[in-house]
Design a protein around this motif. Sequence first.
Motif, PDB file in Angstrom:
ATOM      1  N   HIS A   1      33.958  60.038 141.242  1.00 14.16           N
ATOM      2  CA  HIS A   1      33.777  61.368 141.835  1.00 14.16           C
ATOM      3  C   HIS A   1      35.039  61.874 142.524  1.00 14.16           C
ATOM      4  CE1 HIS A   1      33.637  59.953 146.015  1.00 14.16           C
ATOM      5  NE2 HIS A   1      32.874  58.962 145.592  1.00 14.16           N
TER       6      HIS A   1
ATOM      7  N   GLY B   1      33.250  64.419 147.813  1.00 16.49           N
ATOM      8  CA  GLY B   1      32.000  64.347 147.070  1.00 16.49           C
ATOM      9  C   GLY B   1      31.400  62.965 147.121  1.00 16.49           C
ATOM     10  N   HIS B   2      30.380  62.780 146.326  1.00 18.14           N
ATOM     11  CA  HIS B   2      29.727  61.488 146.201  1.00 18.14           C
ATOM     12  C   HIS B   2      29.108  61.411 144.809  1.00 18.14           C
ATOM     13  CE1 HIS B   2      25.979  63.699 147.016  1.00 18.14           C
ATOM     14  NE2 HIS B   2      26.696  64.317 147.954  1.00 18.14           N
TER      15      HIS B   2
ATOM     16  N   ALA C   1      26.327  63.775 143.517  1.00 24.08           N
ATOM     17  CA  ALA C   1      26.714  65.152 143.178  1.00 24.08           C
ATOM     18  C   ALA C   1      27.036  65.283 141.692  1.00 24.08           C
ATOM     19  CB  ALA C   1      27.903  65.587 144.024  1.00 24.08           C
ATOM     20  N   MET C   2      27.279  64.162 141.036  1.00 19.90           N
ATOM     21  CA  MET C   2      27.601  64.174 139.616  1.00 19.90           C
ATOM     22  C   MET C   2      26.382  63.844 138.753  1.00 19.90           C
ATOM     23  SD  MET C   2      31.357  62.466 139.950  1.00 19.90           S
ATOM     24  CE  MET C   2      31.735  62.661 138.233  1.00 19.90           C
TER      25      MET C   2
ATOM     26  N   ASN D   1      30.058  55.288 144.761  1.00 21.51           N
ATOM     27  CA  ASN D   1      30.542  56.055 145.907  1.00 21.51           C
ATOM     28  C   ASN D   1      31.705  55.268 146.488  1.00 21.51           C
ATOM     29  OD1 ASN D   1      28.626  58.295 146.202  1.00 21.51           O
ATOM     30  ND2 ASN D   1      27.134  56.669 146.467  1.00 21.51           N
TER      31      ASN D   1
ATOM     32  N   SER E   1      39.025  65.356 139.733  1.00 22.72           N
ATOM     33  CA  SER E   1      39.758  65.683 140.960  1.00 22.72           C
ATOM     34  C   SER E   1      40.370  64.418 141.551  1.00 22.72           C
ATOM     35  CB  SER E   1      38.830  66.415 141.935  1.00 22.72           C
ATOM     36  OG  SER E   1      39.534  66.901 143.041  1.00 22.72           O
TER      37      SER E   1
ATOM     38  N   TYR F   1      39.913  64.015 152.171  1.00 15.53           N
ATOM     39  CA  TYR F   1      38.643  63.354 151.865  1.00 15.53           C
ATOM     40  C   TYR F   1      37.953  62.903 153.149  1.00 15.53           C
ATOM     41  CZ  TYR F   1      35.480  59.778 150.018  1.00 15.53           C
ATOM     42  OH  TYR F   1      34.383  59.014 149.743  1.00 15.53           O
TER      43      TYR F   1
ATOM     44  N   GLN G   1      34.348  64.381 155.080  1.00 18.02           N
ATOM     45  CA  GLN G   1      33.227  63.528 155.473  1.00 18.02           C
ATOM     46  C   GLN G   1      32.785  63.782 156.907  1.00 18.02           C
ATOM     47  OE1 GLN G   1      34.890  59.708 154.380  1.00 18.02           O
ATOM     48  NE2 GLN G   1      33.564  59.641 152.590  1.00 18.02           N
TER      49      GLN G   1
ATOM     50  N   ARG H   1      26.747  68.012 156.518  1.00 15.24           N
ATOM     51  CA  ARG H   1      26.379  68.329 155.128  1.00 15.24           C
ATOM     52  C   ARG H   1      25.803  69.743 155.005  1.00 15.24           C
ATOM     53  NH1 ARG H   1      26.945  64.485 151.333  1.00 15.24           N
ATOM     54  NH2 ARG H   1      26.954  62.337 152.023  1.00 15.24           N
TER      55      ARG H   1
ATOM     56  N   SER I   1      27.212  72.572 152.564  1.00 15.78           N
ATOM     57  CA  SER I   1      26.323  73.163 151.559  1.00 15.78           C
ATOM     58  C   SER I   1      26.388  74.684 151.631  1.00 15.78           C
ATOM     59  CB  SER I   1      24.902  72.662 151.797  1.00 15.78           C
ATOM     60  OG  SER I   1      24.009  73.305 150.939  1.00 15.78           O
TER      61      SER I   1
ATOM     62  N   PHE J   1      29.765  75.999 150.215  1.00 19.57           N
ATOM     63  CA  PHE J   1      29.874  75.969 148.761  1.00 19.57           C
ATOM     64  C   PHE J   1      28.937  76.995 148.114  1.00 19.57           C
ATOM     65  CE2 PHE J   1      31.801  71.743 149.515  1.00 19.57           C
ATOM     66  CZ  PHE J   1      32.985  72.005 148.872  1.00 19.57           C
TER      67      PHE J   1
END
Length: 192
Positions: free
Chosen positions: A74, A78-79, A82-83, A100, A133, A173, A177, A181, A185, A188
């Motif tokens: 990922h 992200g984590h 998410a994919m 992760n 990424s 990154y 974190q 969240r 959210s 985005f």
Amino acid sequence: MYIACFCTDYLLESDCSLDKVVNSVMTPITTSNSLQRMLDDFRVAYALRTILIQHTTWTTYDTGGEKTPLLLIHGGGGHAEAMFPQIMILAPYFRVIAPNIPAQIKTMEEALDGLSTLLNALNIDKAHLYGISLGGHIAQLFVRRHYARVKDMVISHTAIPCEHLAQKTMMQYRMFQLYPRKLMSQMFKRAT
């Protein structure tokens, strides 16, 4: 070894139809309810596994089976969950491993060694790499360090690795974190 930038046809096994994969990817998600249903189905189908690697707890999705392994890495901030659309699309064709990267990982060397040890823990000698990424950055460095473990690599939305970018990206990154969240959210949602 084949290296591609955002190309999947060379990764598909001979009995797979690229058209099926492309059509799956191109199927539009029309509502947030259908996206939530897909996520719920994903969570039922694939449990998050916990593996202790070098005194660090790693979590990973593993679709299992005897298919060719594909390590899906990922992006920053992200984590693996998410994919989930990519995992669900690739799972019929590959044994998808989507870890992760733990927050305790502070250097690229720790991340690379952790991923290699994760493959060992899952009894995987060699895998395809798919990095997005920051994951593409990690994938490129993984190839340099563990060449014999890589069948081929697909990367997208990434840059050529260099020490300066690596430090900057890891800092970003870690900063992502720290954000709640719910705030991320909302940010985005506005961007799309």
